[in-house]
Scaffold this active site. Sequence first.
Site, PDB file in Angstrom:
ATOM      1  N   SER A 144      -0.385   0.321  -1.701  1.00  0.00           N
ATOM      2  CA  SER A 144       0.336   0.860  -0.549  1.00  0.00           C
ATOM      3  C   SER A 144       0.740   2.311  -0.765  1.00  0.00           C
ATOM      4  O   SER A 144       1.062   2.727  -1.881  1.00  0.00           O
ATOM      5  CB  SER A 144       1.596   0.032  -0.292  1.00  0.00           C
ATOM      6  N   TYR A 169       9.371  -3.642  -2.413  1.00  0.00           N
ATOM      7  CA  TYR A 169       7.968  -3.751  -2.011  1.00  0.00           C
ATOM      8  C   TYR A 169       7.109  -2.739  -2.763  1.00  0.00           C
ATOM      9  O   TYR A 169       6.067  -3.086  -3.330  1.00  0.00           O
ATOM     10  CB  TYR A 169       7.847  -3.541  -0.509  1.00  0.00           C
TER      11      TYR A 169
END
Length: 339
Positions: A144, A169
């Site tokens: 990501s 995350y």
Amino acid sequence: MEKIFVTGAAGFIGYHLCKTLLDRGFHVVGLDNCNDYYTPKLKYSRLEELGILNAEHVKFDQAQPSTKFPEFEFYKSDITNQKILYDIFEKYRFKKVIHLAAQAGVRYSIDNPSAYYQSNIIGFGNILEVSARFGVEKLIYASSSSIYGNQKKVPFAESDAVDKPISVYAATKKSNELMAHVYSNLYRMETIGLRFFTVYGPWGRPDMAPYLFTDAILHNKPIQVFNNGDLKRDFTYIDDIVSGIISVSLSNYKSGNYEILNIGNNQPEQLLDFISYLESAIGKKAIKDFLPMQPGDVYQTFADLSEIELKYGYKPVTRLKEGIPKFVDWFVSYYNPAK
């Protein structure tokens, strides 16, 4: 035809990837636990587009054939279940794995970090282990852009330091890259981490801005505009993302066993411009609720694509002002909000 294992097959990117691979004649085995992070109904609808009828009632840990694509089988299961993964790999003997399953969402990771440790750490560890044990030649997995944090240097390059994540995350995605490096080194297994940059398009996730804003504008509700609208995102259309994943998957290029690549649009857009494109596509003005920056959010994302372009020929072609109307058209046709 080659068998490819795709985790997160009922997810936004996973669905589009599976469909494209199937259209090209590949044998695809998909897996997804269809959890309730967002409404499972949307996940089941995606699966039904792939020919998995009555997807909501598919039994756990059993192969479900597609009625539309003879070369597609689906397992409703979880990557934390190591036994089912071993059973699947024993049956199909994959050479390529595309691992997209993960607990998504930056803000949700602040409220429920344990879900990220389970899926993104334990689950990813299981994928690495079973891939190594069964001789997978190439493992492509989702990283990501969030791992770049709030660094000031732009565009973000793969060589930049990414040791200061600002969300759970992001920390789990950085951990994935480190774990993959270990397995690449130990087992000479090729691993490629793709750092996705703000993916949007038809069938997109309900927790993402295009979906949230479109729904609110259509129903005359205010939209939350964080940092008073002063944010930039490298919005990347789903077709460009899928094209890039497939190019990396099928290419014979190999610079080593371990690789990290940005995959984005290389065209950051102001949040207020993004909202303007939505308003134009919908034909209504948004009611804006301006708010401060949210914890865990980053100010901007901007992908340096020189590596993936040089090695795999990746070039995004869809501008935001072209992609947004396609998303809105899908949203209206799927939800029929006028009725």
